[in-house]
Design a protein around this motif. Structure first.
Motif, short mmCIF file in Angstrom:
data_model
loop_
_atom_site.label_atom_id
_atom_site.label_comp_id
_atom_site.label_asym_id
_atom_site.label_seq_id
_atom_site.Cartn_x
_atom_site.Cartn_y
_atom_site.Cartn_z
N MET A 1 21.17 -9.74 10.89
CA MET A 1 20.70 -8.62 11.81
C MET A 1 19.20 -8.59 11.33
O MET A 1 18.74 -8.79 10.18
CB MET A 1 21.45 -7.36 11.16
N VAL A 2 18.41 -8.35 12.29
CA VAL A 2 16.95 -7.97 12.16
C VAL A 2 16.72 -6.56 11.70
O VAL A 2 17.44 -5.69 12.59
CB VAL A 2 16.23 -8.25 13.37
N ARG A 3 16.06 -5.84 10.77
CA ARG A 3 15.82 -4.54 10.40
C ARG A 3 14.22 -4.28 10.62
O ARG A 3 13.48 -5.14 10.24
CB ARG A 3 16.36 -4.29 9.12
N ARG A 4 13.92 -3.38 11.30
CA ARG A 4 12.61 -3.13 11.80
C ARG A 4 12.09 -1.87 10.87
O ARG A 4 12.96 -0.83 10.96
CB ARG A 4 12.34 -2.71 13.12
N PHE A 5 10.94 -1.93 10.44
CA PHE A 5 10.42 -0.87 9.33
C PHE A 5 9.39 -0.37 9.75
O PHE A 5 8.35 -1.12 10.19
CB PHE A 5 10.25 -1.21 7.90
N LEU A 6 9.03 1.03 9.96
CA LEU A 6 7.95 1.67 9.95
C LEU A 6 7.83 2.30 8.61
O LEU A 6 8.21 3.11 8.02
CB LEU A 6 7.97 2.86 11.15
N VAL A 7 6.38 1.73 8.16
CA VAL A 7 5.97 2.22 6.67
C VAL A 7 4.90 3.08 6.80
O VAL A 7 3.80 2.74 7.36
CB VAL A 7 5.80 0.98 5.97
N LEU A 8 4.68 4.52 6.24
CA LEU A 8 3.77 5.32 6.14
C LEU A 8 3.28 5.51 4.58
O LEU A 8 4.12 5.81 4.19
CB LEU A 8 4.31 6.48 6.80
N ASP A 9 2.10 5.61 4.53
CA ASP A 9 1.57 5.96 3.05
C ASP A 9 0.24 6.63 3.29
O ASP A 9 -0.61 6.13 3.58
CB ASP A 9 1.42 4.88 2.29
N ALA A 10 -0.03 8.14 2.75
CA ALA A 10 -0.95 8.78 2.87
C ALA A 10 -0.89 9.39 1.47
O ALA A 10 -1.71 10.46 1.30
CB ALA A 10 -1.05 9.89 3.76
N SER A 11 -0.43 8.84 0.37
CA SER A 11 -0.46 9.43 -0.83
C SER A 11 -1.59 9.36 -1.73
O SER A 11 -1.77 10.19 -2.58
CB SER A 11 0.56 8.78 -1.69
N PRO A 12 -2.44 8.39 -1.58
CA PRO A 12 -3.48 8.28 -2.41
C PRO A 12 -4.59 9.51 -2.49
O PRO A 12 -4.76 10.12 -1.23
CB PRO A 12 -4.44 7.03 -2.11
N ALA A 13 -4.92 10.10 -3.46
CA ALA A 13 -5.84 11.36 -3.38
C ALA A 13 -7.22 11.00 -3.91
O ALA A 13 -7.59 9.75 -4.35
CB ALA A 13 -5.31 12.31 -4.21
N GLY A 14 -8.18 12.12 -3.75
CA GLY A 14 -9.72 11.99 -4.22
C GLY A 14 -10.61 10.90 -3.38
O GLY A 14 -10.29 10.41 -2.20
N ASP A 15 -10.98 10.23 -4.23
CA ASP A 15 -12.08 9.12 -3.49
C ASP A 15 -11.27 8.01 -3.13
O ASP A 15 -11.72 7.00 -2.43
CB ASP A 15 -12.95 8.58 -4.72
N ALA A 16 -9.89 7.95 -3.52
CA ALA A 16 -8.98 6.66 -2.95
C ALA A 16 -8.07 7.08 -1.92
O ALA A 16 -7.57 6.28 -1.32
CB ALA A 16 -8.14 6.33 -4.12
N ALA A 17 -8.34 8.22 -1.24
CA ALA A 17 -7.82 8.73 -0.10
C ALA A 17 -7.81 7.68 1.15
O ALA A 17 -9.02 7.37 1.23
CB ALA A 17 -8.21 9.90 0.35
N ARG A 18 -6.49 7.51 1.56
CA ARG A 18 -6.59 6.80 2.77
C ARG A 18 -5.27 6.94 3.43
O ARG A 18 -4.42 7.70 2.78
CB ARG A 18 -6.69 5.19 2.31
N GLY A 19 -4.98 6.55 4.51
CA GLY A 19 -3.92 6.50 5.66
C GLY A 19 -3.59 4.92 5.67
O GLY A 19 -4.25 4.19 5.99
N LEU A 20 -2.16 4.65 5.74
CA LEU A 20 -1.61 3.22 6.02
C LEU A 20 -0.43 3.47 6.94
O LEU A 20 0.36 4.26 6.31
CB LEU A 20 -1.26 2.85 4.75
N ALA A 21 -0.37 2.73 7.97
CA ALA A 21 0.86 2.62 8.82
C ALA A 21 1.06 1.21 8.94
O ALA A 21 0.12 0.49 9.21
CB ALA A 21 0.82 3.51 10.01
N ALA A 22 2.33 0.54 8.89
CA ALA A 22 2.60 -0.87 9.07
C ALA A 22 3.87 -1.03 9.64
O ALA A 22 4.82 -0.09 9.35
CB ALA A 22 2.51 -1.50 7.80
N CYS A 23 3.99 -1.93 10.37
CA CYS A 23 5.61 -2.17 10.98
C CYS A 23 5.73 -3.74 10.40
O CYS A 23 5.22 -4.45 10.20
CB CYS A 23 5.37 -2.37 12.54
N LEU A 24 7.27 -3.75 10.03
CA LEU A 24 7.57 -4.90 9.31
C LEU A 24 9.16 -5.21 9.85
O LEU A 24 9.84 -4.40 10.37
CB LEU A 24 7.64 -4.76 7.91
#
Length: 238
Positions: A1-24
């Motif tokens: 079975m193929v499983r598809r993921f959408l991954v989201l990460d906007a947790s970094p704070a301060g100077d490290a702040a960033r947004g990440l979205a990925a499909c796997l």
């Protein structure tokens, strides 16, 4: 079975702040990265919905079902994995809200993952390669001169950099704010923030029951700063 993921990460704070979205995609036990969009800065974290849309488009996956074309066979994720913290107050709210909305829209499973859970396998393996270490510590940015510190036993706290007391023993130290704290002869890990595969792997462990349940809601370490008025709330208008 193929499983598809959408991954989201906007947790970094301060100077490290960033947004990440990925499909796997998962094939058997292998996770393959299909697309990834990542941008630095607080605005990118707050606008993670745009990064998610771009990652989905790059992967050739659809956004929520096309009501004008109900027979569309475009692939959609069947699991949305979101990093719940600790980290940026606004980034966590934005990413968790986007994850919940998207999962509801396409009928996907929604899974919350902490930063430590995603990085733990890599840090455990690194720890096993060193003798005489007390454990590992994950140090990540917080607000107002503070950092979040979590150890390999799961203990999590927010501490002031100015009030930090060096723990006894030698530690493996990781995280985007690892350099903010002093340690006695630490082993510095290259691990900073989890990558999409690490986040998806943690989501799989949670779905399999290898990790305890965790709601896909922001993981707040500090108590809320808002307080009720001393005289209570105003009466409802009539």
């Amino acid at each position: 079975m193929v499983r598809r993921f959408l991954v989201l990460d906007a947790s970094p704070a301060g100077d490290a702040a960033r947004g990440l979205a990925a499909c796997l995609e998962q094939h058997d036990t292998t996770l393959s990265l299909i697309s990834q969009r990542e941008e630095a800065g607080k605005q990118a974290a707050e606008g993670i919905n745009l990064l998610a849309a771009q990652a989905l488009e790059q992967a050739g996956w659809s956004t929520p079902p096309d009501t004008d074309n109900p027979t569309s066979t475009s692939a959609t994720p069947d699991c949305v994995a979101v990093v719940v913290g600790p980290g940026s107050f606004t980034g966590l709210r934005a990413s968790c809200a986007v994850a919940a909305g998207y999962a509801l829209g396409v009928g996907a499973e929604l899974v919350g993952v902490s930063r430590a859970e995603a990085l733990a396998p890599a840090l455990d393996a690194e720890l096993a390669g060193h003798d005489g270490l007390a454990g590992w510590l994950l140090v990540t940015s917080a607000r107002r001169g503070r950092v979040f510190v979590q150890n390999n036993q799961g203990d999590l706290q927010a501490v002031s950099v100015a009030d930090w007391q060096t723990p006894q023993g030698r530690w493996l130290v990781a995280g985007d704010a690892a350099e903010a704290l002093t340690f006695d002869e630490p082993v510095r890990s290259a691990s900073s923030t989890p990558d999409p595969a690490q986040i998806a792997s943690a989501a799989l462990r949670r779905l399999a029951g290898d990790l305890p349940p965790l709601k896909a809601l922001p993981l707040y370490v500090d108590p809320p700063e808002a307080k009720l008025p001393a005289d209570g709330l105003r009466a409802a208008p009539v």
